[in-house]
Design an enzyme around this catalytic site. Structure first.
Site, PDB file in Angstrom:
ATOM      1  CG  ASP A  66      -1.739  -1.293   1.310  1.00 13.64           C
ATOM      2  OD1 ASP A  66      -2.318  -1.697   0.298  1.00 13.64           O
ATOM      3  OD2 ASP A  66      -1.726  -1.919   2.383  1.00 13.64           O
TER       4      ASP A  66
ATOM      5  CE  LYS B 197       3.116  -2.577  -4.487  1.00 13.01           C
ATOM      6  NZ  LYS B 197       2.710  -2.287  -3.098  1.00 13.01           N
TER       7      LYS B 197
ATOM      8  N   GLY C 232      -4.197  -4.390  -4.533  1.00 15.42           N
ATOM      9  CA  GLY C 232      -5.163  -3.371  -4.933  1.00 15.42           C
ATOM     10  C   GLY C 232      -4.391  -2.126  -5.309  1.00 15.42           C
ATOM     11  CG  HIS C 233      -1.525  -1.955  -7.683  1.00 17.08           C
ATOM     12  ND1 HIS C 233      -0.670  -2.630  -8.509  1.00 17.08           N
ATOM     13  CD2 HIS C 233      -1.149  -2.285  -6.429  1.00 17.08           C
ATOM     14  CE1 HIS C 233       0.179  -3.342  -7.788  1.00 17.08           C
ATOM     15  NE2 HIS C 233      -0.096  -3.156  -6.525  1.00 17.08           N
TER      16      HIS C 233
ATOM     17  NE  ARG D 244       6.120 -30.870  -7.083  1.00 17.85           N
ATOM     18  CZ  ARG D 244       6.935 -31.743  -6.519  1.00 17.85           C
ATOM     19  NH1 ARG D 244       7.849 -32.351  -7.222  1.00 17.85           N
ATOM     20  NH2 ARG D 244       6.833 -32.019  -5.237  1.00 17.85           N
TER      21      ARG D 244
ATOM     22  CD  GLN E 163       0.701  -9.010  -2.755  1.00 15.95           C
ATOM     23  OE1 GLN E 163       1.406  -9.741  -3.443  1.00 15.95           O
ATOM     24  NE2 GLN E 163      -0.519  -8.694  -3.129  1.00 15.95           N
TER      25      GLN E 163
ATOM     26  CB  THR F  52       1.849 -12.267   0.540  1.00 16.51           C
ATOM     27  OG1 THR F  52       0.814 -12.806  -0.289  1.00 16.51           O
ATOM     28  CG2 THR F  52       3.081 -11.917  -0.283  1.00 16.51           C
TER      29      THR F  52
ATOM     30  CB  THR G 193      -9.897  -6.387   3.042  1.00 18.64           C
ATOM     31  OG1 THR G 193      -8.764  -5.580   3.403  1.00 18.64           O
ATOM     32  CG2 THR G 193      -9.412  -7.573   2.236  1.00 18.64           C
TER      33      THR G 193
ATOM     34  CG  ASP H 107      -0.570  14.593   0.431  1.00 21.65           C
ATOM     35  OD1 ASP H 107       0.171  13.697  -0.029  1.00 21.65           O
ATOM     36  OD2 ASP H 107      -1.801  14.459   0.538  1.00 21.65           O
TER      37      ASP H 107
ATOM     38  N   GLY I  66      -0.405  14.058  -3.387  1.00 14.79           N
ATOM     39  CA  GLY I  66      -1.858  13.942  -3.489  1.00 14.79           C
ATOM     40  C   GLY I  66      -2.187  12.791  -4.411  1.00 14.79           C
TER      41      GLY I  66
END
Ligand code: IMP
Length: 426
Positions: free
Chosen positions: A13, A16, A40-41, A142, A224, A239, A301, A333, A415
Site C-alpha cells: 500500500d 505503487k 489493490g492498485h 505441483r 505487495q 504473503t 478488504t 502531504d 496527493g
C-alpha cells in the site's frame, strides 16, 4: 537492456500503482510478476478512480502492452470482471497478454484460506482470504491448474477431478465443509471462463525477450512489498509469493541482465494491514490522524491499516534486498499538519544498535525504535509541482530520508491525482 522494476519497500500500500502509472508513460510494456487479487492498485485519472487488482496499472495507456506473467496467481472471474469494468469505462483490454504458466486461484483455494484463518483464532495471519496462499501451495505441490489448462477442456476436467478428490476429502475431514463439485467447476471454467480468457493467452516470455532486445522499455510491477515477501519478510506474517525485485525475473521469464533500474516505493510514513511486528507503530492520536488523513483503509478488504512513523531501518534493508537504484516517496502531504515528525533511524535490542533489520525474528520482535525528530512544515503541499515550491522543512525531511537510505528520491507524491507529484532531476 531497458528493464525497470517498481517494488514496495514496506508492507504494501505504498502507492505503487501511482508510480507505475507515472513511469509507464515512458514504457512500452508493463508486467505483473507475482501475487494475485490480494493486491489493490489505485490510480486517479481526471478525478476518476481506477482500482486494479490483477491487470497491470499500465493498461490505462494505449501505447502500453499489459502482461500478466507466470509468477501471478489469477482468479479468472476477478480478471474477467476487471476487464469488463475497464471496458465499461472506455479502456480496452484486447492487448492484455496472459502467461500460460500463471496458476489459477479457484473457489476451493478461497474456502481453504477462509477456514484456515478462522481456525487460527487469535494467531491468525490476517490474510486477505482471497485464496492466494492455498493457490501458491498447490503450485509448489505441483497440483495447481494453470492458465494453459483452460485451452484443453479434457485435461482441465481430469486435473480438477484428481486435485478435488484430495482437497474435498481434506475440507470434509478437517472442517466439515461439503467441498466443491469438480464437474460443476469444470463446466464453469470451460463454458464461462475459457472463451473469455483463452484469446489472451500468449507467449509472454518470447514477447518480452523480443521487446527487450529491440530496446523497448519494460516495466515490472511488483504487488505487495518487501516485508511481505515469503523469504525476506516478517515470516509468518507475509504473503505466499516473493514481491522482491529478484522475483521479477522468475515471475516473468527474463534474466538479471535485463534490469537497469529498480525504483523502491516508500510511503512518507509506514502502514501495515494484517498481523505481525511493526516497530514504529503508533497507537494513539497521531496514528489515528495518519489513518484519517491518509485514508488508510484496505483497497480490497476495507480493513483499517495500522499506521506508524517512517522506518529507515526497514528502508535500508529494502534497498539492499532489491538493489534499488532510486526511491519514490508517496503521500508526503499526509504529514502536512504535524508539528513534528519522527523517523526511526536504528533499532535497539538488548543494548545493541541495529542499522539493518536484525537477522533473527526473536530480535526483531524485541526491537525498540531509536527516533530522530524533525520539524513539520504545517503547510498544504497538494498544489506543489516543483521542488523549489516545497517549504524548507519538507525539503529537509526528504533530504534526511535520502541520507538515511543512501539513495536519491526521484519522485515525491503530494496527493492522489495523476499530476500531483514532483519529479526531482537525476
Ligand atoms: P495474503 O496475501 O492474502 O495471503 O495475506 C498475507 C498478508 O499479506 C496479510 O497480512 C495481508 O494483509 C497482506 N497483504 C496481501 N496483499 C496485500 C497488499 O496488496 N497490500 C498490503 N498488504 C497485503
Amino acid at each position: 537492456m531497458p528493464g525497470s522494476i517498481v517494488v514496495g519497500t514496506q508492507w504494501g500500500d505504498e502507492g505503487k500503482g501511482r508510480i507505475v502509472d507515472i513511469v509507464a508513460k515512458e514504457c512500452q510494456h508493463v508486467v505483473r510478476y507475482q501475487g494475485g487479487h490480494n493486491a489493490g492498485h489505485t490510480i486517479v485519472v481526471d478525478s476518476e478512480t481506477f482500482a486494479l487488482q490483477l491487470i497491470p496499472s499500465g493498461v490505462l495507456y494505449e501505447h502500453v502492452t499489459p502482461i500478466i506473467g507466470n509468477g501471478v496467481v489469477i482468479n479468472p472471474w476477478v480478471l474477467i470482471d476487471e476487464i469488463d469494468m475497464l471496458a465499461s469505462r472506455g479502456v480496452d483490454c484486447g492487448r492484455l497478454m496472459l502467461s500460460p504458466a500463471a496458476h489459477l486461484v479457484l473457489p476451493y483455494h478461497q474456502i481453504a484460506d477462509e477456514l484456515a484463518e478462522a481456525q487460527r483464532g487469535d494467531a491468525k495471519l490476517g490474510t486477505t482470504k482471497r485464496g492466494i496462499g492455498p493457490a501458491y501451495a498447490d503450485k509448489a505441490a505441483r497440483v495447481g491448474l494453470r492458465v494453459e489448462d483452460l485451452l484443453e477442456p479434457m485435461t482441465l476436467r481430469s486435473r480438477l477431478l484428481s486435485v478435488l478428490a484430495d482437497r474435498n476429502a481434506y475440507l470434509q475431514r478437517v472442517y466439515d465443509h461439503p467441498g466443491v463439485d469438480p464437474d460443476e467447476l469444470a463446466d464453469q471454467l470451460i463454458t464461462e471462463v475459457a472463451p473469455r480468457l483463452a484469446p489472451l493467452v500468449a507467449d509472454t516470455v518470447g514477447w518480452l525477450h523480443e521487446a527487450l532486445h529491440a530496446g523497448e522499455r519494460v516495466l515490472f510491477e511488483g504487488a505487495q512489498a518487501t516485508f511481505l515477501d515469503l523469504d525476506h519478510g516478517t515470516y509468518p506474517f507475509v504473503t505466499s509469493s516473493n514481491p522482491v525485485a529478484g522475483f521479477a525475473l522468475v515471475g516473468s521469464g527474463i534474466g538479471p541482465g535485463a534490469i537497469d533500474q529498480v525504483i523502491g516505493i516508500a510511503k512518507a510514513y509506514t502502514t501495515r494491514v494484517g498481523s505481525g511486528p511493526f516497530v514504529t507503530e503508533l497507537h494513539g492520536e497521531t496514528g489515528e490522524h495518519l489513518r484519517d488523513r491518509g485514508a488508510e483503509y484496505g483497497t480490497n478488504t476495507n480493513r483499517p491499516r495500522r499506521c506508524g512513523w517512517f522506518d529507515a531501518v526497514m528502508g535500508r534493508q529494502a534497498v539492499r534486498l532489491n538493489a534499488c537504484t532510486e526511491i519514490a516517496l508517496t503521500k508526503l502531504d499526509v504529514l502536512d499538519e504535524l508539528d513534528t515528525i519522527k523517523v526511526c533511524v536504528a533499532y535497539e535490542v538488548d543494548g545493541h544498535r541495529y542499522d539493518y533489520l536484525p537477522h533473527l525474528r526473536s530480535l526483531h520482535d524485541r526491537a525498540v525504535p531509536v527516533y530522530a525528530t524533525l520539524p513539520g512544515w504545517k503547510t498544504p503541499l497538494d498544489k506543489v509541482t516543483q521542488r523549489w515550491q516545497l517549504p524548507r522543512q519538507a525539503v529537509d525531511y526528504i533530504v534526511f530520508l535520502e541520507r538515511q537510505l543512501g539513495l536519491p528520491i526521484r519522485y515525491v507524491c503530494v496527493g492522489p491525482g495523476r499530476e500531483q507529484y514532483i519529479r526531482f532531476a537525476a
